[in-house]
Motif scaffolding. Sequence first.
Motif, PDB file in Angstrom:
ATOM      1  N   TYR A  20       0.815  -1.214   0.000  1.00  9.19           N
ATOM      2  CA  TYR A  20       0.000   0.000   0.000  1.00  9.19           C
ATOM      3  C   TYR A  20       0.851   1.267   0.000  1.00  9.19           C
ATOM      4  N   ARG A  21       2.088   1.137  -0.427  1.00  9.65           N
ATOM      5  CA  ARG A  21       2.990   2.289  -0.453  1.00  9.65           C
ATOM      6  C   ARG A  21       2.418   3.412  -1.304  1.00  9.65           C
ATOM      7  N   ILE A  22       1.783   3.078  -2.420  1.00  2.00           N
ATOM      8  CA  ILE A  22       1.210   4.080  -3.315  1.00  2.00           C
ATOM      9  C   ILE A  22      -0.253   4.360  -2.964  1.00  2.00           C
ATOM     10  N   SER A  23      -1.034   3.321  -2.791  1.00  2.00           N
ATOM     11  CA  SER A  23      -2.476   3.516  -2.606  1.00  2.00           C
ATOM     12  C   SER A  23      -2.844   3.992  -1.213  1.00  2.00           C
ATOM     13  N   GLY A  24      -1.922   3.859  -0.244  1.00  2.00           N
ATOM     14  CA  GLY A  24      -2.234   4.250   1.122  1.00  2.00           C
ATOM     15  C   GLY A  24      -2.640   5.700   1.275  1.00  2.00           C
TER      16      GLY A  24
ATOM     17  N   ARG B  12      -5.832   2.481 -10.338  1.00  2.00           N
ATOM     18  CA  ARG B  12      -5.491   3.843 -10.748  1.00  2.00           C
ATOM     19  C   ARG B  12      -6.122   4.828  -9.760  1.00  2.00           C
ATOM     20  N   TYR B  13      -5.301   5.747  -9.280  1.00  2.00           N
ATOM     21  CA  TYR B  13      -5.765   6.790  -8.368  1.00  2.00           C
ATOM     22  C   TYR B  13      -5.434   8.145  -8.978  1.00  2.00           C
TER      23      TYR B  13
ATOM     24  N   ASP C 209      -1.650   8.022 -10.057  1.00  2.71           N
ATOM     25  CA  ASP C 209      -0.794   6.950  -9.536  1.00  2.71           C
ATOM     26  C   ASP C 209      -1.365   5.604  -9.937  1.00  2.71           C
ATOM     27  N   HIS C 210      -0.480   4.658 -10.171  1.00  2.00           N
ATOM     28  CA  HIS C 210      -0.872   3.303 -10.542  1.00  2.00           C
ATOM     29  C   HIS C 210      -0.157   2.303  -9.639  1.00  2.00           C
ATOM     30  N   THR C 211      -0.845   1.216  -9.310  1.00  2.00           N
ATOM     31  CA  THR C 211      -0.215   0.140  -8.558  1.00  2.00           C
ATOM     32  C   THR C 211      -0.955  -1.156  -8.834  1.00  2.00           C
ATOM     33  N   ASP C 212      -0.266  -2.275  -8.716  1.00  2.00           N
ATOM     34  CA  ASP C 212      -0.850  -3.603  -8.899  1.00  2.00           C
ATOM     35  C   ASP C 212      -0.728  -4.389  -7.601  1.00  2.00           C
ATOM     36  N   TYR C 213      -1.703  -5.269  -7.351  1.00  2.00           N
ATOM     37  CA  TYR C 213      -1.532  -6.219  -6.257  1.00  2.00           C
ATOM     38  C   TYR C 213      -2.290  -7.500  -6.588  1.00  2.00           C
TER      39      TYR C 213
END
Length: 240
Positions: free
Chosen positions: A5-9, A187-188, A201-205
């Motif tokens: 959650y480094r990006i989405s947090g 995507r945020y 910002d983009h992140t995958d999990y």
Amino acid sequence: MSDQYRISGEYLHLLSEAAWQALRTPVTDALRGADSDAALLDVGAGSGLGTEVLAMAVPHGDVVAVEPSPVLRAVLLSRMAARPELRQRVTVVAGDALGVDLPTRLGAVLAMNMIGHLDPDGRRAFLRRVAERLVPGAPLVLNLQPPAAPAPLPFSVFGTVRVGRHTYEGGGCAEPSGSDAVTWRMRYRVLDDDGTALSEDHTDYRWHVTSTEALLADLDEAGLVGEVGPLDVVRAARRL
């Protein structure tokens, strides 16, 4: 351990508030039978929205809130410390569902929005850990999230929240990534008054999927009897 959650947090608390408004009543109902003389555990506590529900539903017990993400844990700790009635009751612990030291007696366990982070073996191990410590009649409360099978889901916007002049938006899509998992591509965005994206910002999990039937079977194997309520909130307790 890397922080998923480094990006989405940055966005999750804002974007989760509406969901927790809907979850508050079914989660509170599922917490019936909680024993305030034993520890109350929130696993994968995130920013503390569920921790607050647990603490209010069982107003006299001590709460242990477990969260592995440093970003989310910072939000969780600051929010608990800002409320005098929770500051005295809630202990925030850095750890995860399989590695954290658990209290020997559990009067209730909340594990919302986190079970898919565990693979099938990890999920069953977590349920056994909890079952061994739950006092008779005490509930384990968790939930199922779509998809129930590794199928693609098209992109959609999950929520938008306005703060000041900015609108915070979160959305994503899912792609199969193995026989029991999907990869969420998130995507945020932060939008200005006119809809212009100020940042993105983009992140995958990876998320391990499970059906209702499979989860109930895992609960049964752990010695727990489960029932599914509104909004796919699952309540389980030790088999009598």
